[in-house]
Structure formats: C-alpha cells, structure tokens
Design an enzyme around this catalytic site. Structure first.
Site, PDB file in Angstrom:
ATOM      1  N   LYS A 109       0.840  -1.205   0.000  1.00  0.00           N
ATOM      2  CA  LYS A 109       0.000   0.000   0.000  1.00  0.00           C
ATOM      3  C   LYS A 109       0.876   1.257   0.000  1.00  0.00           C
ATOM      4  O   LYS A 109       0.593   2.230  -0.704  1.00  0.00           O
ATOM      5  CB  LYS A 109      -0.932  -0.012   1.220  1.00  0.00           C
ATOM      6  CG  LYS A 109      -2.059  -1.047   1.086  1.00  0.00           C
ATOM      7  CD  LYS A 109      -2.843  -1.270   2.370  1.00  0.00           C
ATOM      8  CE  LYS A 109      -3.877  -2.383   2.180  1.00  0.00           C
ATOM      9  NZ  LYS A 109      -4.649  -2.694   3.388  1.00  0.00           N
ATOM     10  N   ASP A 163     -10.629   3.181   4.360  1.00  0.00           N
ATOM     11  CA  ASP A 163     -11.058   1.793   4.205  1.00  0.00           C
ATOM     12  C   ASP A 163     -12.578   1.626   4.161  1.00  0.00           C
ATOM     13  O   ASP A 163     -13.071   0.559   3.820  1.00  0.00           O
ATOM     14  CB  ASP A 163     -10.542   0.972   5.404  1.00  0.00           C
ATOM     15  CG  ASP A 163      -9.349   0.114   5.024  1.00  0.00           C
ATOM     16  OD1 ASP A 163      -9.320  -0.358   3.872  1.00  0.00           O
ATOM     17  OD2 ASP A 163      -8.474  -0.078   5.876  1.00  0.00           O
ATOM     18  N   GLN A 214      -4.561  -1.166   9.597  1.00  0.00           N
ATOM     19  CA  GLN A 214      -4.503  -2.516   9.019  1.00  0.00           C
ATOM     20  C   GLN A 214      -5.059  -3.545   9.998  1.00  0.00           C
ATOM     21  O   GLN A 214      -4.720  -3.548  11.183  1.00  0.00           O
ATOM     22  CB  GLN A 214      -3.051  -2.852   8.643  1.00  0.00           C
ATOM     23  CG  GLN A 214      -2.882  -4.166   7.906  1.00  0.00           C
ATOM     24  CD  GLN A 214      -3.527  -4.195   6.520  1.00  0.00           C
ATOM     25  OE1 GLN A 214      -3.637  -3.173   5.848  1.00  0.00           O
ATOM     26  NE2 GLN A 214      -3.982  -5.363   6.101  1.00  0.00           N
TER      27      GLN A 214
HETATM   28  N1  GUN Z   1      -7.023  -6.749   6.396  1.00  0.00           N
HETATM   29  C1  GUN Z   1      -7.437  -7.536   5.384  1.00  0.00           C
HETATM   30  N2  GUN Z   1      -7.955  -6.787   4.395  1.00  0.00           N
HETATM   31  C2  GUN Z   1      -7.874  -5.504   4.793  1.00  0.00           C
HETATM   32  C3  GUN Z   1      -8.249  -4.263   4.192  1.00  0.00           C
HETATM   33  O1  GUN Z   1      -8.789  -4.181   3.089  1.00  0.00           O
HETATM   34  N3  GUN Z   1      -7.977  -3.161   4.932  1.00  0.00           N
HETATM   35  C4  GUN Z   1      -7.410  -3.228   6.165  1.00  0.00           C
HETATM   36  N4  GUN Z   1      -7.218  -2.094   6.817  1.00  0.00           N
HETATM   37  N5  GUN Z   1      -7.070  -4.343   6.735  1.00  0.00           N
HETATM   38  C5  GUN Z   1      -7.295  -5.479   6.055  1.00  0.00           C
END
Ligand code: GUN
Length: 281
Positions: free
Chosen positions: A53, A120, A97
């Site tokens: 990311k 998110d 995350q």
């Molecule tokens: N953990 C698994 N998928 C995601 C996601 O799309 N965003 C975040 N923040 N954590 C995750």
C-alpha cells in the site's frame, strides 16, 4: 478455457487516474494528498499488505505516513495517534490494518477514525451509508474493487444471481450490499449454510471471501459464471485462492487469478478513496 480477468492491469489503469488527480491536487493546493497507515502487531501478511500500500502511494504521488506498533500496544496509544491524524491537514486518509492484536477491540479503534478520513470505509457511519444506499460515504476497498472487476468484463449485474461466500464486515457484507445496489439478486452463504453446492450452482456471479484454500471446486460452478476469488491463503509459503483455479477455469466464463486479481484492486481503491477524501474537503 475461460477468460482470466487481469486485476493487475485494471488496477494500474485506476492508479493512473489517481495519479493524475493527485498531481492536480498538488498543483492546486501546493501540497500533496496524504495517507496515514497504522499497523500493530506482527502479522506477517499484514506487513506485506502494508508495504504494497505504501509503495502504491509513492507511484501515485500520495504521501504516506507509516506508524508501526508492537503486539502489546495500548488502546490509548492508538486512540491518541488517530485523534492527532484526524485533525492533521496533511492527512486525508487513515488506514488501520487488520487484524489488530487480540486484546484490542477492532470496532472501537475503527470508530475513532474520522468518517471523512476513513480510507477503508470500515467506520460504522460509512458502513451504514452503504447499507442505506446513501451517497457521500466511503465504500470499502475490496468490495468496490470487486464491482469494478465484474463490470470490466461487460457483465450487467442487474437481475443476475450473485452468490457471496463469507459474511465478514470487510468483504462479504459490504459486497453483498453493493451487489444489491447494482440490482443483483444476492445470496450470502457462510459456515452454517446448508446445501452450499446447490446454491453456488445457480450463481451467475460467484464471489468467494472465505479464506480457505480451494474450497470452490469445478463441480460447484455454473457454466459461464463470473468467478471472483478474494482468498489469500498462504500454505507452506505459497499463496492460494479460495477457488481451485485450474479446475474452475474450465467451466467459468470469467475468473480472477490469485495473485493478480482482487488484491491489486483493493490497493487501487484505497488510493482512489484517499484521493476522493482530499477533493471532498
Ligand atoms: N485486512 C485484510 N484486508 C484488509 C483491508 O482491506 N484493509 C485493512 N485495513 N485491513 C485489512
């Protein structure tokens, strides 16, 4: 052999659009769009996702601010940081995350993020807006990416039977809401579903977000169906999807590979959400 949907190529196209918007933002306001990324604990998969990311931010002219905490991080430390980021004008998106270490209440932490900076789309207000079909909310990245993948192959979602495997807050529930918004007939299946195969065999669109290697096999898929594999299952150091690609590709009309399908789209949509947030200010 069916058609393989190239999520990587579609994600590159979307990121190019984000980059153009980010350049425009910088020209107009004299500063860059910014995304804060918070990771706590030592989940190895999270480390890989966060790295990709941050790398994607660089390629799109978005500043990234990374915060890493150990397994024993206190709730108050995270809440204090999130509070600061909420009022920092250099930060337009905040990502926490998941999963967080077990002693923390994920909902409490996610709810501390300002809904306007919730890159998110996990905040209860954004999830609620999605379910009510209200405009102006932030839509979760993976579900948003899945809809783009389906539309990219010319599938008209309206009237189709879409079957979603998995009912998580991150993928299953929000993608079901988005499919419904796109006028699909939606069935959500989960670990207690009875007669799973009878249901999946009627799916025009089949989305698997369960997290179990190859639980979707050829005999469960209707001929010509669009199959979207959200699974990221690491077994003995190798990455597998939920879908047995080699078998299912012989019956599906379209299928996403793992890797190179949904994963890159999640990252692209995160950047798109961040850019949307910056321009909405
Ligand atoms: N953990 C698994 N998928 C995601 C996601 O799309 N965003 C975040 N923040 N954590 C995750």
């Amino acid at each position: 052999m069916c058609n393989v949907i190239d999520g990587k190529a579609l994600a590159e196209k979307i990121k190019q659009g984000v980059r153009e918007r980010a350049d425009l933002y910088e020209k107009k306001y004299g500063r860059r769009i910014g995304l804060a990324v918070i990771r706590a604990g030592n989940d190895p998969a999270s480390e890989i996702y966060v790295r990709s990311k941050i790398k994607a931010c660089e390629s799109c002219n978005i500043s990234s601010f990374s915060y890493v905490f150990g397994d024993n991080v206190e709730k108050s430390e995270l809440l204090e940081l999130i509070g600061k980021l909420n009022s920092d004008p250099a930060v337009h998106g905040i990502l926490v995350q998941l999963p967080l270490p077990k002693h923390l209440d994920e909902r409490e932490i996610l709810s501390a993020v300002s809904p306007r900076k919730d890159a998110d789309g996990f905040h209860v207000i954004n999830a609620g807006k999605l379910f009510l079909g209200e405009r102006g909310g932030v839509t979760a990245c993976t579900p948003r990416g899945i809809i783009e993948l389906i539309k990219s192959v010319g599938t008209d979602i309206a009237g189709k039977h879409a079957v979603v495997l998995g009912r998580s807050n991150i993928v299953g529930k929000p993608v079901a809401a988005l499919l419904l918004q796109n006028d699909a007939t939606v069935t959500v299946c989960h670990s207690r579903t009875v007669g799973l195969k009878d249901i999946t065999l009627t799916a025009d669109i089949l989305i698997s977000a369960v997290g179990k290697k190859h639980i979707v096999t050829k005999d469960m898929v209707k001929k010509g169906a669009v199959v979207i594999d959200v699974g990221m299952n690491r077994v003995d150091g190798k990455l597998y999807g939920d879908v047995d690609f080699d078998g299912v590709k012989d019956v599906a009309g379209y299928i996403t590979p793992v890797p190179g399908g949904v994963g890159p789209m999640t990252v692209a949509m995160l950047l798109a959400n961040t850019a949307d947030g910056a321009f909405d200010e």
